[in-house]
Design a protein around this motif. Structure first.
Motif, PDB file in Angstrom:
ATOM      1  N   ARG A  61       0.858  -1.181   0.000  1.00 24.37           N
ATOM      2  CA  ARG A  61       0.000   0.000   0.000  1.00 24.37           C
ATOM      3  C   ARG A  61       0.897   1.235   0.000  1.00 24.37           C
ATOM      4  O   ARG A  61       1.602   1.503   0.973  1.00 24.37           O
ATOM      5  CB  ARG A  61      -0.911  -0.001   1.235  1.00 24.37           C
ATOM      6  N   GLY A  62       0.882   1.976  -1.122  1.00 26.49           N
ATOM      7  CA  GLY A  62       1.743   3.143  -1.257  1.00 26.49           C
ATOM      8  C   GLY A  62       1.107   4.389  -0.675  1.00 26.49           C
ATOM      9  O   GLY A  62       0.856   4.472   0.513  1.00 26.49           O
ATOM     10  N   LYS A  63       0.834   5.370  -1.570  1.00 22.98           N
ATOM     11  CA  LYS A  63       0.241   6.654  -1.160  1.00 22.98           C
ATOM     12  C   LYS A  63       1.034   7.270  -0.001  1.00 22.98           C
ATOM     13  O   LYS A  63       2.243   7.421  -0.097  1.00 22.98           O
ATOM     14  CB  LYS A  63      -1.229   6.448  -0.786  1.00 22.98           C
ATOM     15  N   ASP A  64       0.352   7.562   1.113  1.00 21.58           N
ATOM     16  CA  ASP A  64       1.057   8.162   2.251  1.00 21.58           C
ATOM     17  C   ASP A  64       1.348   7.133   3.342  1.00 21.58           C
ATOM     18  O   ASP A  64       1.706   7.493   4.465  1.00 21.58           O
ATOM     19  CB  ASP A  64       0.243   9.322   2.836  1.00 21.58           C
ATOM     20  N   GLU A  65       1.206   5.827   3.011  1.00 25.18           N
ATOM     21  CA  GLU A  65       1.379   4.786   4.020  1.00 25.18           C
ATOM     22  C   GLU A  65       2.708   4.038   3.881  1.00 25.18           C
ATOM     23  O   GLU A  65       3.458   3.904   4.839  1.00 25.18           O
ATOM     24  CB  GLU A  65       0.205   3.805   3.955  1.00 25.18           C
ATOM     25  N   GLY A  66       2.971   3.455   2.728  1.00 23.39           N
ATOM     26  CA  GLY A  66       4.234   2.762   2.514  1.00 23.39           C
ATOM     27  C   GLY A  66       4.363   1.472   3.302  1.00 23.39           C
ATOM     28  O   GLY A  66       5.454   1.167   3.809  1.00 23.39           O
ATOM     29  N   ASN A  67       3.274   0.706   3.412  1.00 23.73           N
ATOM     30  CA  ASN A  67       3.287  -0.522   4.207  1.00 23.73           C
ATOM     31  C   ASN A  67       2.836  -1.729   3.401  1.00 23.73           C
ATOM     32  O   ASN A  67       2.068  -1.614   2.439  1.00 23.73           O
ATOM     33  CB  ASN A  67       2.358  -0.378   5.417  1.00 23.73           C
ATOM     34  N   TRP A  68       3.268  -2.902   3.824  1.00 24.87           N
ATOM     35  CA  TRP A  68       2.766  -4.165   3.299  1.00 24.87           C
ATOM     36  C   TRP A  68       1.520  -4.542   4.076  1.00 24.87           C
ATOM     37  O   TRP A  68       1.503  -4.490   5.307  1.00 24.87           O
ATOM     38  CB  TRP A  68       3.833  -5.251   3.420  1.00 24.87           C
ATOM     39  N   LYS A  79      -5.279  -9.608  11.755  1.00 22.48           N
ATOM     40  CA  LYS A  79      -4.214  -8.649  12.060  1.00 22.48           C
ATOM     41  C   LYS A  79      -2.924  -9.095  11.395  1.00 22.48           C
ATOM     42  O   LYS A  79      -2.741 -10.289  11.090  1.00 22.48           O
ATOM     43  CB  LYS A  79      -4.008  -8.494  13.567  1.00 22.48           C
ATOM     44  N   LEU A  80      -2.046  -8.144  11.149  1.00 24.13           N
ATOM     45  CA  LEU A  80      -0.771  -8.471  10.524  1.00 24.13           C
ATOM     46  C   LEU A  80       0.076  -9.311  11.471  1.00 24.13           C
ATOM     47  O   LEU A  80       0.111  -9.052  12.680  1.00 24.13           O
ATOM     48  CB  LEU A  80       0.002  -7.197  10.168  1.00 24.13           C
ATOM     49  N   PRO A  81       0.797 -10.308  10.943  1.00 26.14           N
ATOM     50  CA  PRO A  81       1.718 -11.058  11.805  1.00 26.14           C
ATOM     51  C   PRO A  81       2.859 -10.164  12.275  1.00 26.14           C
ATOM     52  O   PRO A  81       3.164  -9.142  11.650  1.00 26.14           O
ATOM     53  CB  PRO A  81       2.217 -12.181  10.905  1.00 26.14           C
ATOM     54  N   ASP A  82       3.491 -10.571  13.353  1.00 26.44           N
ATOM     55  CA  ASP A  82       4.541  -9.742  13.959  1.00 26.44           C
ATOM     56  C   ASP A  82       5.677  -9.446  12.991  1.00 26.44           C
ATOM     57  O   ASP A  82       6.232  -8.349  12.994  1.00 26.44           O
ATOM     58  CB  ASP A  82       5.093 -10.418  15.213  1.00 26.44           C
ATOM     59  N   TRP A  83       6.032 -10.427  12.137  1.00 26.59           N
ATOM     60  CA  TRP A  83       7.167 -10.202  11.241  1.00 26.59           C
ATOM     61  C   TRP A  83       6.852  -9.125  10.201  1.00 26.59           C
ATOM     62  O   TRP A  83       7.743  -8.369   9.799  1.00 26.59           O
ATOM     63  CB  TRP A  83       7.614 -11.502  10.573  1.00 26.59           C
ATOM     64  N   VAL A  84       5.585  -9.035   9.780  1.00 23.11           N
ATOM     65  CA  VAL A  84       5.192  -7.989   8.825  1.00 23.11           C
ATOM     66  C   VAL A  84       5.192  -6.622   9.517  1.00 23.11           C
ATOM     67  O   VAL A  84       5.656  -5.626   8.955  1.00 23.11           O
ATOM     68  CB  VAL A  84       3.815  -8.294   8.205  1.00 23.11           C
ATOM     69  N   LYS A  85       4.672  -6.582  10.738  1.00 20.99           N
ATOM     70  CA  LYS A  85       4.697  -5.329  11.507  1.00 20.99           C
ATOM     71  C   LYS A  85       6.132  -4.844  11.687  1.00 20.99           C
ATOM     72  O   LYS A  85       6.431  -3.651  11.535  1.00 20.99           O
ATOM     73  CB  LYS A  85       4.046  -5.530  12.875  1.00 20.99           C
ATOM     74  N   LYS A  86       7.013  -5.773  12.018  1.00 20.58           N
ATOM     75  CA  LYS A  86       8.420  -5.428  12.220  1.00 20.58           C
ATOM     76  C   LYS A  86       9.028  -4.875  10.934  1.00 20.58           C
ATOM     77  O   LYS A  86       9.770  -3.882  10.959  1.00 20.58           O
ATOM     78  CB  LYS A  86       9.191  -6.660  12.690  1.00 20.58           C
TER      79      LYS A  86
END
Length: 548
Positions: free
Chosen positions: A183-190, A199-206
């Motif tokens: 997810r790009g835009k102003d977020e920049g996250n997987w 919920k996202l797994p811990d490794w993705v959050k990290k």
């Protein structure tokens, strides 16, 4: 004495049989710990040969040197787009059966255009965006990853990764443990969706917290001296679009400075660094998901999407494309090194292919006298509507014109007692008279004919009875509905259908072939390697010459 000799021979015979049986059992049971399916979005086959001398030894060349190269590999259907491409690779069949007939298509039942991975019943996880509600539900058949999950009683994992949601979701299958996209835009996250988890797994959050994505908001310049980039055209030319905020589409590009005018983190997608970010995340997934850690085969699908964004923006003959592939080669090398270290050499199997190719920029082709051009589909749509109204003196016979297909309003036809076959033939004849139209096929032809070659066969393989339209239109070669800058794809011509197919690793022979292979052959081949049931709609063949 004779009895002793007989006894010795018997013991040796039994020993040989036991050894042979053990070897046989080892061969049957020694499946790879991990199968990795790599898709390079918009990769033409000739990129392997065009940039070969500039590649290092550990990426593309390693696959060709240690594995098997299918040099005459093609898509056997149209349209050649990202959604159908990823679905066909992993299901082993074509849109005719798996139902992903395009990236977007007109749904005759809901009366609206739908997206191949959209699912309003789910929510995004890792983002608050309402635009990220995604799942594989529109794909009608299983992938080989699904079959591996079933075969292993759900013990073998299936994880999909790509910057594009559809590039992550469709390959991983319906029963996947996870699919992650950027997810790009102003977020920049997987991120992912509630189809997979809440919920996202811990490794993705990290990984997201590490700001690895932000690290690629930097200068994009050529990896090597630009003067050595002799396998592409001039850096400054009129055939490239470039980025907003920069007057010329020429190196270097300051992504940090340009990001605010180019949708924030989305600018990374359209640079070579998007592939690097994907490789980073895929390597993190190996540890995060414990992939290839035991004898039960896992599946990891990785789609490198940025090659497509760069191709659309700058064209297939650009310096930007050359640099993107030289950098991707290095990303593949470090990905393979990670697999060697984390899973073990000889313990994993990789295949690499593409979801489609791309055409040279038609305005460039025209400048060197190669037949090509641009087409105004809106103008044709208006002409078709006017022709039907003038001919039948009735409004509303055409419900939609989308994806080079004409959809009839069957309720209006019934009310006015108009035969659909007659309407098909009338429109087909009219459309064929228009400039830059090469061929036209009707529903009746595609449903009742048995085409075995040429564009008709490709159209038939891409034609889904329930989802496709009533008229299919084919443009002239190298004629596209697009801007005059950048490349695109979608046709059944060789520039769009000829894609690389490389295998290497556990269970794969060394060699190459010019024998024709087709995209739906990949999933049955991997299924045969694993000894599992083929995907339930598979129509491809096992490439037995690839397997040891």
């Amino acid at each position: 004495m004779t009895k002793k000799i007989f006894l010795i021979i018997s013991i040796i015979s039994i020993s040989i049989r036991c050894t042979a049986q053990e070897v046989g059992n080892t061969a049957i049971n020694a499946n790879p710990k991990l199968v990795v399916g790599v898709v390079v979005d918009q990769m033409r086959y000739d990129y392997l040969t065009r940039f070969y001398n500039r590649f290092g030894e550990g990426g593309f060349k390693r696959m060709m040197r240690e594995g098997y190269n299918c040099k005459n590999n093609h898509f056997n259907y149209v349209p050649t787009y990202t959604g159908p491409g990823h679905a066909s690779i992993f299901t082993g069949t074509t849109p005719k059966n798996h139902g992903v007939i395009s990236n977007y298509w007109y749904d005759k039942f809901s009366k609206k255009v739908v997206y191949c991975a959209s699912d309003p019943s789910v929510k995004a996880v890792g983002s608050d965006s309402e635009l990220e509600k995604m799942s594989p539900r529109r794909m009608k058949t299983t992938t080989f990853a699904d079959q591996n999950r079933l075969h292993t009683q759900l013990q073998g994992k299936s994880i999909g990764i790509a910057i594009k949601d559809r590039g992550a979701i469709l390959p991983a299958g319906h029963a996947a443990n996870g699919a992650y996209w950027f997810r790009g835009k102003d977020e920049g996250n997987w991120i992912t969706s509630t189809y997979y988890r809440d919920k996202l797994p811990d490794w993705v959050k990290k990984f997201n917290d590490s700001d690895q994505a932000a690290s690629y908001l930097k200068i994009w310049n050529t990896l090597y001296d630009i003067k050595t980039y002799t396998e592409s055209g001039a850096d400054k030319n009129v055939y490239e679009r470039g980025f907003k905020g920069k007057k010329t589409a020429a190196f270097p590009y300051d992504l940090e400075t340009l990001k605010d005018q180019n949708d924030g983190y989305d600018i990374i997608k359209s640079s070579a660094y998007g592939n690097s970010l994907t490789a980073d995340f895929a390597i993190a997934a190996i540890d995060g998901e414990d992939l290839g850690k035991d004898a039960i085969t896992d599946v990891l699908t990785v789609s490198f999407s940025s090659t497509d964004y760069v191709g659309h923006n700058f064209g297939v003959n650009s310096k930007e494309i050359e640099d993107t592939y030289l950098r991707l080669d290095k990303d593949l090398e470090r990905f393979f090194i990670a697999l060697d270290t984390k899973v073990g050499k000889g313990s994993y199997t990789v295949f690499l292919t593409a979801d489609h190719g791309a055409v040279h920029v038609p305005s460039y082709l025209k400048s060197i006298k190669i037949p090509s051009g641009y087409f105004d589909i809106k103008e044709l749509s208006a002409k078709i509507q006017a022709f039907v109204k003038d001919t039948y003196k009735i409004e509303g016979l055409i419900e939609k014109i989308d994806n080079y297909q004409v959809f009839f309003a069957y309720d209006v036809l019934a009310e006015n007692k108009i035969d659909a076959g007659d309407l098909e033939n009338a429109i087909a004849h009219y459309v064929l008279q228009q400039e830059r139209i090469d061929k036209v096929f009707t529903r009746q032809q595609l449903m009742s004919g048995n085409y075995t070659s040429g564009i008709a066969a490709l159209l038939q393989n891409g034609y889904n009875q329930k989802r496709s339209g009533d008229i299919a239109i084919v443009l002239d070669p190298a004629t596209i509905v697009y801007s005059s800058t950048g490349s695109t794809h979608g046709s059944g011509l060789n520039y769009d259908t000829h894609a690389p197919l490389l295998f290497f690793g556990n269970g794969i022979k060394h060699g190459s072939t010019t024998q024709k292979t087709e995209i739906p052959d990949i999933a049955p081949t991997i299924s045969a390697l694993l000894g599992i049931t083929f995907p339930n709609g598979a129509t491809g063949n096992v490439l037995s010459f690839v397997l040891e």
